[in-house]
Design an enzyme around this catalytic site. Structure first.
Site, PDB file in Angstrom:
ATOM      1  CB  CYS A  97      -0.899  -0.002   1.234  1.00  0.00           C
ATOM      2  SG  CYS A  97      -1.903   1.473   1.229  1.00  0.00           S
ATOM      3  N   GLY A  98       0.918   1.905  -1.157  1.00  0.00           N
ATOM      4  CA  GLY A  98       1.784   3.076  -1.301  1.00  0.00           C
ATOM      5  C   GLY A  98       1.305   4.271  -0.500  1.00  0.00           C
ATOM      6  CG  HIS A  99      -2.893   5.300   1.069  1.00  0.00           C
ATOM      7  ND1 HIS A  99      -3.416   4.023   0.947  1.00  0.00           N
ATOM      8  CD2 HIS A  99      -3.382   5.772   2.240  1.00  0.00           C
ATOM      9  CE1 HIS A  99      -4.172   3.758   1.990  1.00  0.00           C
ATOM     10  NE2 HIS A  99      -4.187   4.808   2.795  1.00  0.00           N
ATOM     11  CG  ASP A 259      -6.549   4.542  -3.227  1.00  0.00           C
ATOM     12  OD1 ASP A 259      -6.633   5.534  -2.459  1.00  0.00           O
ATOM     13  OD2 ASP A 259      -5.490   3.935  -3.450  1.00  0.00           O
ATOM     14  N   GLY A 264      -0.552   4.351  -4.577  1.00  0.00           N
ATOM     15  CA  GLY A 264       0.895   4.200  -4.714  1.00  0.00           C
ATOM     16  C   GLY A 264       1.314   2.899  -5.371  1.00  0.00           C
ATOM     17  CB  SER A 265       0.546  -0.670  -4.745  1.00  0.00           C
ATOM     18  OG  SER A 265      -0.844  -0.535  -4.513  1.00  0.00           O
TER      19      SER A 265
HETATM   20  O1  LIG Z   1      -1.784   3.506  -2.358  1.00  0.00           O
HETATM   21  C1  LIG Z   1      -1.959   2.288  -2.364  1.00  0.00           C
HETATM   22  O2  LIG Z   1      -1.131   1.521  -2.872  1.00  0.00           O
HETATM   23  C2  LIG Z   1      -3.161   1.702  -1.666  1.00  0.00           C
HETATM   24  N1  LIG Z   1      -4.249   2.625  -1.427  1.00  0.00           N
HETATM   25  C3  LIG Z   1      -5.434   1.817  -1.179  1.00  0.00           C
HETATM   26  C4  LIG Z   1      -5.227   0.631  -2.080  1.00  0.00           C
HETATM   27  C5  LIG Z   1      -3.737   0.427  -2.163  1.00  0.00           C
HETATM   28  O3  LIG Z   1      -3.359  -0.573  -1.245  1.00  0.00           O
END
Ligand SMILES: O=C(O)[C@H]1NCC[C@@H]1O
Length: 344
Positions: A97-99, A259, A264-265
């Site tokens: 999870c990038g965020h 999201d 991020g991912s």
């Molecule tokens: O930013 C992300 O990668 C995540 N945000 C919610 C779903 C992903 O895991």
């Protein structure tokens, strides 16, 4: 006045709440029992099999909501990691999870998980279920700022694959991995616009694609079967060629969860896909905009590498996270809804 809860039974769960590009992150600071396991992936299995009531307590209403996201800080088996983390959402436990990494980078520096922070940037090694992710946190005058991270090797798994999608017929998708697998489709294929269409319509189309891919394609990851599943579908505006203009996308993951950030991912996986297709080169930065909120991350491929037999890239993603509050949660035994519930 110091706010106190009336006398109550049971443990308190203490959290720090943040958001990254509008996407919530509830960081669990205390109150969880020990998460057993010799590796982060086995801790993820343990949490799923033995502690899932706590995920539902903190993610579901009335303490959370359908689209809530959480991070549980755990110990890592890697000596170079400052922390390890399990990711929680409405259906289970993500692998990347990038965020959350962007928010956790700030959190780790601000809450002393990293000793001796350095200016202008402090490195925080975050062990995610998909592997070690290196975050670099802007730091000056004792304050943390923007965060960039280098993710695990990202690769295009399959391109231009036809799947039969209920209600939409044959749809061509790309599948790419950025710590988690996503299917990518241009939203215009469904007559939709990721920045203007109703969220419900985007969710329905993306969910139908996820369902189709899950039932028709077998995914594989070179290092672990735990990573070999489709996490969600990302609808795009189709602007894949390199440009200084932002490109928008909308990520629908887990159980039709939306999201709010550019993901991020997902940005990692999308950059790997664009690189694989020869649409961008190394160190060519693209800006990715959330179709939900308009918030932005940047992303670029910085290095070629491999992941098993796949040609892969290391992708750098940058964004900003902000604190929104701290909370102490309790469960009263007489509360009929104490286990949590979800409204779609
Ligand atoms: O930013 C992300 O990668 C995540 N945000 C919610 C779903 C992903 O895991």
């Amino acid at each position: 006045m110091e706010l106190q809860l009336p006398p109550h039974e049971g443990d308190e769960l203490c959290v720090v709440d943040m958001h990254t590009g509008g996407e919530p992150l509830r960081i669990i600071v205390s109150g969880y029992p020990e998460v057993k396991g010799g590796s982060v992936l086995s801790k993820r299995r343990y949490a799923r099999d033995h502690l899932d009531h706590l995920r539902r307590l903190l993610m579901f209403e009335p303490r959370g909501h359908y689209d809530m996201y959480g991070a549980l800080v755990v110990g890592s088996e890697l000596p170079e990691a400052h922390l390890a983390v399990l990711f929680l959402h409405n259906e289970g436990y993500s692998t990347m999870c990038g965020h959350a990494v962007i928010a956790l980078g700030r959190f780790a520096v601000d809450y002393g998980l990293v000793k001796d922070p350095q200016s202008p940037e402090t490195q925080v090694n975050i062990h995610c279920p998909c592997g070690l992710v290196k975050a670099f946190v802007e730091y000056s005058d004792g304050k943390t700022g923007a965060v960039r991270f280098l993710s695990v090797p990202a690769f295009a798994f399959a391109t231009d694959v036809a799947v039969a999608v209920e209600g939409f017929g044959e749809v061509t998708v790309d599948i790419s991995y950025g710590g988690a697998f996503y299917a990518f489709v241009d939203a215009r294929r469904f007559g939709l616009d990721v920045t203007k269409s109703r969220t419900r319509d985007l969710v329905d189309a993306a969910t139908a694609v996820t369902k189709a891919v899950k039932s028709q394609l077998k995914l594989h990851h070179p290092t672990s079967d735990d990573l070999a599943f489709l996490y969600g579908t990302i609808l795009t505006d189709g602007k894949e060629d390199h440009s200084s203009e932002p490109t928008a996308n909308m990520c629908v993951f887990a159980e039709a969860q939306v999201d709010r950030s550019p993901t991020g991912s997902g940005v990692t996986a999308r950059v790997a896909l664009q690189y694989h297709k020869g649409l961008i080169g190394l160190n060519q930065t693209r800006t990715f905009q959330s179709g939900a909120t308009g918030s932005r991350f940047t992303g670029k491929a910085v290095q070629e590498t491999v992941c098993g037999d796949f040609k892969a890239v290391v992708v750098e993603v940058e964004g900003r996270a902000f604190y929104t509050g701290v909370s102490r949660f309790v469960q009263e035994p007489e509360d009929e809804l104490k286990h949590g519930f979800l409204l779609k």
